[in-house]
Design a protein around this motif. Structure first.
Motif, PDB file in Angstrom:
ATOM      1  N   SER A  96       0.811  -1.215   0.000  1.00 18.77           N
ATOM      2  CA  SER A  96       0.000   0.000   0.000  1.00 18.77           C
ATOM      3  C   SER A  96       0.843   1.263   0.000  1.00 18.77           C
ATOM      4  O   SER A  96       2.028   1.221   0.302  1.00 18.77           O
ATOM      5  N   CYS A  97       0.202   2.363  -0.350  1.00 20.45           N
ATOM      6  CA  CYS A  97       0.894   3.652  -0.347  1.00 20.45           C
ATOM      7  C   CYS A  97       0.067   4.677   0.412  1.00 20.45           C
ATOM      8  O   CYS A  97      -1.132   4.823   0.161  1.00 20.45           O
ATOM      9  N   ILE A  98       0.723   5.363   1.303  1.00 16.43           N
ATOM     10  CA  ILE A  98       0.086   6.502   1.957  1.00 16.43           C
ATOM     11  C   ILE A  98       0.654   7.751   1.292  1.00 16.43           C
ATOM     12  O   ILE A  98       1.856   8.023   1.385  1.00 16.43           O
ATOM     13  N   ASP A 105      -5.292 -13.760  -2.037  1.00 19.06           N
ATOM     14  CA  ASP A 105      -6.136 -12.596  -1.822  1.00 19.06           C
ATOM     15  C   ASP A 105      -5.137 -11.459  -1.731  1.00 19.06           C
ATOM     16  O   ASP A 105      -4.415 -11.332  -0.752  1.00 19.06           O
ATOM     17  N   THR A 106      -5.048 -10.693  -2.797  1.00 22.70           N
ATOM     18  CA  THR A 106      -4.004  -9.673  -2.830  1.00 22.70           C
ATOM     19  C   THR A 106      -4.502  -8.440  -3.561  1.00 22.70           C
ATOM     20  O   THR A 106      -5.485  -8.504  -4.299  1.00 22.70           O
ATOM     21  N   GLY A 107      -3.850  -7.331  -3.298  1.00 27.73           N
ATOM     22  CA  GLY A 107      -4.276  -6.072  -3.890  1.00 27.73           C
ATOM     23  C   GLY A 107      -3.518  -4.945  -3.228  1.00 27.73           C
ATOM     24  O   GLY A 107      -2.384  -5.133  -2.809  1.00 27.73           O
ATOM     25  N   THR A 108      -4.150  -3.814  -3.108  1.00 27.64           N
ATOM     26  CA  THR A 108      -3.413  -2.668  -2.595  1.00 27.64           C
ATOM     27  C   THR A 108      -4.348  -1.683  -1.902  1.00 27.64           C
ATOM     28  O   THR A 108      -5.572  -1.772  -2.041  1.00 27.64           O
ATOM     29  N   LYS A 109      -3.746  -0.772  -1.157  1.00 32.49           N
ATOM     30  CA  LYS A 109      -4.510   0.359  -0.626  1.00 32.49           C
ATOM     31  C   LYS A 109      -3.787   1.629  -1.050  1.00 32.49           C
ATOM     32  O   LYS A 109      -2.575   1.723  -0.891  1.00 32.49           O
ATOM     33  N   MET A 110      -4.518   2.551  -1.596  1.00 32.59           N
ATOM     34  CA  MET A 110      -3.941   3.842  -1.939  1.00 32.59           C
ATOM     35  C   MET A 110      -4.672   4.880  -1.090  1.00 32.59           C
ATOM     36  O   MET A 110      -5.888   5.081  -1.249  1.00 32.59           O
ATOM     37  N   ILE A 111      -3.941   5.507  -0.193  1.00 35.12           N
ATOM     38  CA  ILE A 111      -4.548   6.469   0.713  1.00 35.12           C
ATOM     39  C   ILE A 111      -4.098   7.871   0.308  1.00 35.12           C
ATOM     40  O   ILE A 111      -2.924   8.222   0.468  1.00 35.12           O
ATOM     41  N   HIS A 112      -5.015   8.641  -0.245  1.00 30.07           N
ATOM     42  CA  HIS A 112      -4.677   9.991  -0.706  1.00 30.07           C
ATOM     43  C   HIS A 112      -4.929  10.990   0.423  1.00 30.07           C
ATOM     44  O   HIS A 112      -6.074  11.192   0.824  1.00 30.07           O
ATOM     45  N   ILE A 113      -3.841  11.586   0.904  1.00 31.01           N
ATOM     46  CA  ILE A 113      -3.980  12.592   1.958  1.00 31.01           C
ATOM     47  C   ILE A 113      -3.625  13.972   1.415  1.00 31.01           C
ATOM     48  O   ILE A 113      -4.322  14.948   1.628  1.00 31.01           O
ATOM     49  N   GLY A 114      -2.510  14.037   0.666  1.00 26.14           N
ATOM     50  CA  GLY A 114      -2.025  15.312   0.142  1.00 26.14           C
ATOM     51  C   GLY A 114      -2.792  15.750  -1.102  1.00 26.14           C
ATOM     52  O   GLY A 114      -3.528  14.969  -1.713  1.00 26.14           O
ATOM     53  N   LYS A 115      -2.581  17.013  -1.463  1.00 29.56           N
ATOM     54  CA  LYS A 115      -3.238  17.560  -2.655  1.00 29.56           C
ATOM     55  C   LYS A 115      -2.546  17.062  -3.920  1.00 29.56           C
ATOM     56  O   LYS A 115      -1.348  16.813  -3.915  1.00 29.56           O
ATOM     57  N   ASN A 116      -3.323  16.949  -4.994  1.00 29.67           N
ATOM     58  CA  ASN A 116      -2.774  16.545  -6.294  1.00 29.67           C
ATOM     59  C   ASN A 116      -2.008  15.227  -6.247  1.00 29.67           C
ATOM     60  O   ASN A 116      -1.058  15.027  -6.992  1.00 29.67           O
ATOM     61  N   THR A 117      -2.410  14.383  -5.359  1.00 29.07           N
ATOM     62  CA  THR A 117      -1.754  13.075  -5.297  1.00 29.07           C
ATOM     63  C   THR A 117      -2.360  12.165  -6.362  1.00 29.07           C
ATOM     64  O   THR A 117      -3.519  12.317  -6.757  1.00 29.07           O
ATOM     65  N   GLY A 153      -8.941  -4.214  -3.230  1.00 33.20           N
ATOM     66  CA  GLY A 153      -8.285  -2.915  -3.258  1.00 33.20           C
ATOM     67  C   GLY A 153      -9.085  -1.857  -2.526  1.00 33.20           C
ATOM     68  O   GLY A 153     -10.310  -1.928  -2.443  1.00 33.20           O
ATOM     69  N   LEU A 154      -8.358  -0.903  -1.979  1.00 31.99           N
ATOM     70  CA  LEU A 154      -9.029   0.238  -1.366  1.00 31.99           C
ATOM     71  C   LEU A 154      -8.413   1.512  -1.919  1.00 31.99           C
ATOM     72  O   LEU A 154      -7.192   1.673  -1.940  1.00 31.99           O
ATOM     73  N   VAL A 155      -9.263   2.390  -2.415  1.00 28.78           N
ATOM     74  CA  VAL A 155      -8.805   3.728  -2.772  1.00 28.78           C
ATOM     75  C   VAL A 155      -9.528   4.679  -1.844  1.00 28.78           C
ATOM     76  O   VAL A 155     -10.760   4.744  -1.821  1.00 28.78           O
ATOM     77  N   LYS A 156      -8.741   5.400  -1.054  1.00 31.36           N
ATOM     78  CA  LYS A 156      -9.341   6.271  -0.064  1.00 31.36           C
ATOM     79  C   LYS A 156      -8.835   7.692  -0.324  1.00 31.36           C
ATOM     80  O   LYS A 156      -7.628   7.920  -0.403  1.00 31.36           O
ATOM     81  N   VAL A 157      -9.773   8.602  -0.501  1.00 30.61           N
ATOM     82  CA  VAL A 157      -9.384   9.989  -0.727  1.00 30.61           C
ATOM     83  C   VAL A 157      -9.885  10.799   0.460  1.00 30.61           C
ATOM     84  O   VAL A 157     -11.090  10.888   0.703  1.00 30.61           O
ATOM     85  N   LEU A 158      -8.952  11.383   1.209  1.00 31.67           N
ATOM     86  CA  LEU A 158      -9.348  12.141   2.386  1.00 31.67           C
ATOM     87  C   LEU A 158      -9.831  13.543   2.014  1.00 31.67           C
ATOM     88  O   LEU A 158      -9.635  14.007   0.903  1.00 31.67           O
ATOM     89  N   LYS A 159     -10.426  14.195   3.027  1.00 33.17           N
ATOM     90  CA  LYS A 159     -11.104  15.458   2.778  1.00 33.17           C
ATOM     91  C   LYS A 159     -10.229  16.519   2.123  1.00 33.17           C
ATOM     92  O   LYS A 159     -10.666  17.247   1.242  1.00 33.17           O
ATOM     93  N   ASN A 160      -8.978  16.583   2.534  1.00 33.52           N
ATOM     94  CA  ASN A 160      -8.126  17.656   2.021  1.00 33.52           C
ATOM     95  C   ASN A 160      -7.357  17.312   0.751  1.00 33.52           C
ATOM     96  O   ASN A 160      -6.589  18.111   0.251  1.00 33.52           O
ATOM     97  N   ALA A 161      -7.565  16.087   0.263  1.00 31.68           N
ATOM     98  CA  ALA A 161      -6.800  15.652  -0.918  1.00 31.68           C
ATOM     99  C   ALA A 161      -7.419  16.219  -2.183  1.00 31.68           C
ATOM    100  O   ALA A 161      -7.975  15.502  -3.021  1.00 31.68           O
ATOM    101  N   LEU A 189     -14.053   1.857  -2.508  1.00 34.62           N
ATOM    102  CA  LEU A 189     -13.772   3.274  -2.713  1.00 34.62           C
ATOM    103  C   LEU A 189     -14.291   4.055  -1.523  1.00 34.62           C
ATOM    104  O   LEU A 189     -15.404   3.828  -1.073  1.00 34.62           O
ATOM    105  N   GLU A 190     -13.479   4.966  -1.015  1.00 28.96           N
ATOM    106  CA  GLU A 190     -13.977   5.882   0.010  1.00 28.96           C
ATOM    107  C   GLU A 190     -13.478   7.266  -0.380  1.00 28.96           C
ATOM    108  O   GLU A 190     -12.301   7.564  -0.214  1.00 28.96           O
ATOM    109  N   VAL A 191     -14.365   8.049  -0.938  1.00 29.61           N
ATOM    110  CA  VAL A 191     -13.929   9.338  -1.466  1.00 29.61           C
ATOM    111  C   VAL A 191     -14.603  10.468  -0.697  1.00 29.61           C
ATOM    112  O   VAL A 191     -15.827  10.589  -0.703  1.00 29.61           O
TER     113      VAL A 191
END
Ligand SMILES: Nc1ncnc2c1ncn2[C@@H]1O[C@H](COP(=O)(O)OP(=O)(O)OP(=O)(O)O)[C@@H](O)[C@H]1O
Ligand SMILES: [Mg+2]
Lengths: 482, 253
Positions: free
Chosen positions: A318-320, A343-355, A375-383, A409-411
């Motif tokens: 995964s990537c933060i 059972d494999t995949g990734t998590k991409m956690i978007h915290i910063g802007k323009n990530t 897989g999980l793609v998570k985009v936080l409020k400030n991203a 997806l959690e956007v």
């Protein structure tokens, strides 16, 4: 229809595992079982400073309160954690500073695996840390790299020689509280690799760790920690094999990557643990927590994995993405055959802007195996302006295997653009026959089709390993379709 | 070259071919016609070696060898080529790569060294020109997203690359526009020699204006019910299959 299919499947499932040999070598082991006492013993044997023992004990106490995760699409037989040997080390006097001090049996083992530890014989441009069972037996090119300020050594050496760096970063990306296997690893891990790239340095060679499980009844618990300072670059590769045995063996690893502002870390894995036999006996249970954090602006972490081995694979590199404009990538090929489960995949956690993140997952299932992408793609409020593109493809050989996709997806930011594409296809008898009719054998036809299918991912591997990976794919699918 | 004797073929226990005999000699062109479902593609596919179909009776010899015992890839390497009625798409495998593998497998079988990358490309360019195959297409995946006509032209291109002894073209003409039909026919004629033979399966006598057959056979309900010269195709074009149907039904009783 039925008949031909069966024949195809029988043929594909007859591939053989090349690395199944065992080396008879003198070992120091702690008897099976897990307790505070065992953990104290591991720490003592390794001559660790106090902070390490504290970390282990905290992790152990936490683990005792945890349960095996049950959410994956896997059938995991009950694991008796008290029947596992947590420490098994090839006997040696002290850490070998040159090759003459390494047991010739060990050198021979790694030679047989195609990983010569003699620097003269190595592929130029690749430095190796070789880990057998619980300990690192040799790290090559340490001195050459040290001239650039790069630290590349076993985790144990790092604890002794660079305790401040270890203390600062260990557990900072994957805390011991993260999950059941991370807690277990944090309590009992015995070695692994450590890598530090100073500010502004481009590591001139591929760094790699080669993991070998040899002893029976033994679990392998290693950690890798990579720290890339500002504007540095490193490409890291991990490979692994194990002997063929009827029993299952546990491998629970942690990899942590820290990338500072402008740094780039490329982490590639060619995972070829023993997958078990055609009837599903034996094989490695592979439970791995891999995570990287892009701490600063424009940092980039790229995971590439080719997973062909293991009876059970459970891993989600995964990537933060904390720094603005930071980039995360995940390129994966996972092959399952016979009774393998992945059972494999990734998590991409978007915290910063323009990530930005990219996910390309290619699953291939044959035999009676099960292959899932999670897989999980998570985009936080400030991203602000976060972008993700995910492509998840499944290829089926035969009709007794399964492929599943679980994209989450959690956007929480309106400006985010998140795209997901998925396809499922099957290598059909008609495709195989078409190839046969042009003089191409079934085996080669599968090779052609599979190589075409995975090309996008294989191209991301360092050149030297791309060819290996392709061969490996073909071997793991030998016998799967007509 | 090819000798089929009293061939019976079933699929899942259901008889499809019910006693076919056919002799094909080097240099000859045979046309096989017949209504939908009569077994034309089955015959072609059995010759190519698909084991979905079960040969229950009869013999096939090719170049003096028993064909029924031979794996499909070996039949191909021995020079049998099937132009498929429905060419299959193979995503992710470029035509270049596919043909390079096919050509070199054939060379290996015949004890020759594989072609180098540059020799192969040169060879491919020649053949592409010979059958007027669109250069853009060879970089794409085999048949993926090809139009119906492009797929058929690709079959002829592959035939040119593999230079078969016996070509079986299963409705290569259907789906082709007039120009493409001419191009394909021209390709087949250019590849023709006194040493190789062609079986063309078609519904339209139009193709036979361009590829002139030595024999025309009518396949009906799994049997060859009539064999004659080129004029038979004309007759069929004019009258359809009803008269054959009636005649056959009459004979059957
Ligand atoms: N895979 C299969 N399973 C079951 N039946 C089949 C199969 N393939 C062919 N058949 C049957 O065999 C018969 C002959 O089919 P075939 O494709 O050989 O006909 P054809 O003469 O080529 O027809 P067309 O002119 O429509 O191409 C048909 O009744 C068809 O339904
Ligand atoms: Mg047909």
């Amino acid at each position: 229809m039925e008949k031909e299919q069966d024949k195809l499947l029988r043929e594909v499932t007859s591939g053989e595992y090349k690395y199944g040999f065992y080396t008879d070598i003198e070992m120091d082991t702690i008897p099976p079982g897990l307790s505070e006492e065992v953990i104290r013993k591991i720490s003592l044997l390794k001559g660790e400073p106090g902070f390490m023992l504290d970390f282990r004990l905290k992790a152990f106490r936490h683990w005792q309160k945890m349960k095996m995760p049950g959410w994956a699409h896997l059938k995991i037989p009950e694991i008796d954690f008290n029947s596992i040997i947590y420490y098994a080390a090839p006997r040696k006097k002290k850490s070998p500073s040159n090759l003459d001090e390494v047991d010739p049996e060990l050198l021979e083992t790694f030679n047989k695996l195609g990983i010569p530890l003699d620097e003269q014989k190595r592929l130029t441009g690749v430095a190796v840390d070789a880990v057998m069972d619980s300990v690192s037996v040799k790290t090559t090119f340490r001195e050459t790299l040290a001239e650039l300020g790069i630290i590349f050594c076993s985790f144990s050496d790092a604890v002794r020689e660079h305790p401040d760096l270890v203390k600062k970063y260990m557990g900072s990306v994957v805390p011991y509280t993260d999950n059941f296997f991370a807690a277990l690893n944090s309590a009992v891990f015995s070695d692994g690799s450590f890598c530090y790239i100073p500010k502004g340095v481009r590591c001139p060679m591929e760094l790699s760790t080669y993991f070998r499980i040899n002893a029976s009844n033994t679990g392998q618990f290693e950690r890798t920690l990579i720290v890339a300072e500002e504007d540095s670059y490193v490409s890291y590769l991990e490979g692994c094999t194990a002997p063929m045995r009827d029993e299952n063996q546990l491998h629970a690893a942690i990899v942590e990557i820290v990338a500072m502002k402008g740094a780039e870390v490329k982490y590639s894995t060619v995972q070829n643990w023993y997958p078990g036999d055609k009837l599903g006996r034996g094989g490695i249970y592979n439970f791995v927590t891999k995570r990287g954090i892009c701490r600063g602006e424009r940092a980039k972490i790229s995971w590439t994995q080719v997973e062909t081995g293991s009876a059970i694979t459970w891993k989600y590199p995964s990537c933060i993405l904390q720094g603005d404009y930071s980039v995360g990538e995940f390129y994966s090929v996972a092959v399952t055959n016979n009774f393998q489960q992945a059972d494999t995949g990734t998590k991409m956690i978007h915290i910063g802007k323009n990530t930005k993140s990219t996910v390309v997952s290619k699953g291939i299932s044959a035999g009676k195996s099960n292959n899932s992408y999670r897989g999980l793609v998570k985009v936080l409020k400030n991203a602000q302006n976060a972008r993700n593109f995910s492509q998840c493809d499944s290829l089926l050989l035969g009709d007794r295997c399964g492929a599943h996709t679980f994209p989450h997806l959690e956007v929480d930011n309106q400006s985010a653009i998140v795209e997901h594409e998925a396809t499922t296809s099957r290598i059909g008898e008609d495709q195989i026959f078409y190839c046969n009719q042009r003089g191409i054998s079934t085996e080669d036809a599968i090779g052609l089709i599979v190589n075409g299918y995975v090309r996008e991912v294989i191209n991301k591997l360092p050149m030297e390993f791309a060819v290996e990976a392709q061969k490996l794919l073909q071997i793991s699918l030998e016998g799967s379709v007509g | 070259m090819l000798s089929i004797q009293n061939l019976h073929v079933s699929i899942e226990g259901k008889p499809i071919l019910k006693g076919i005999s056919l002799e094909v000699k080097p240099g000859e062109i045979h046309a096989i016609m017949g209504p939908n479902g009569s077994g034309k593609s089955t015959l072609a596919t059995v010759l190519a070696g698909r084991d979905l179909f079960e040969v229950t009776e009869g013999k096939i010899t090719y170049m003096g060898k028993d064909l029924t015992e031979m794996a499909p890839e070996d039949r191909a390497r021995e020079g049998i080529f099937l132009g498929f009625q429905y060419p299959v798409e193979i995503p992710g495998v470029s035509i270049v790569n596919f043909m390079k593998t096919a050509v070199n497998e054939q060379r290996k079988y015949r004890g020759k060294e594989p072609l180098s990358a540059s020799d192969f490309l040169k060879f491919m360019r020649e053949k592409k020109d010979l059958v007027e195959f669109d250069s853009q297409l060879t970089n794409r995946s085999v048949n993926e997203g090809f139009s119906g006509g492009e797929k058929k032209k690709n079959e002829i291109f592959q035939m040119a690359m593999l230079n078969p002894r016996l070509s079986i073209l299963d409705e290569t003409d259907s789906g082709l526009d007039i120009d493409a039909l001419r191009i394909v026919a021209r390709g087949v004629n250019k590849l023709r020699s006194k040493d190789n033979a062609t079986i063309v399966i078609t519904h339209y006598q139009r193709l036979l204006d361009y590829i002139i057959p030595d024999y025309v056979h009518v396949l009906y309900d799994g049997k060859i019910v009539r064999s004659s010269g080129k004029e038979l195709a004309m007759e069929l074009e004019e009258k359809g299959y009803d008269w054959i149907r009636q005649e056959y039904a009459g004979n059957g009783r």
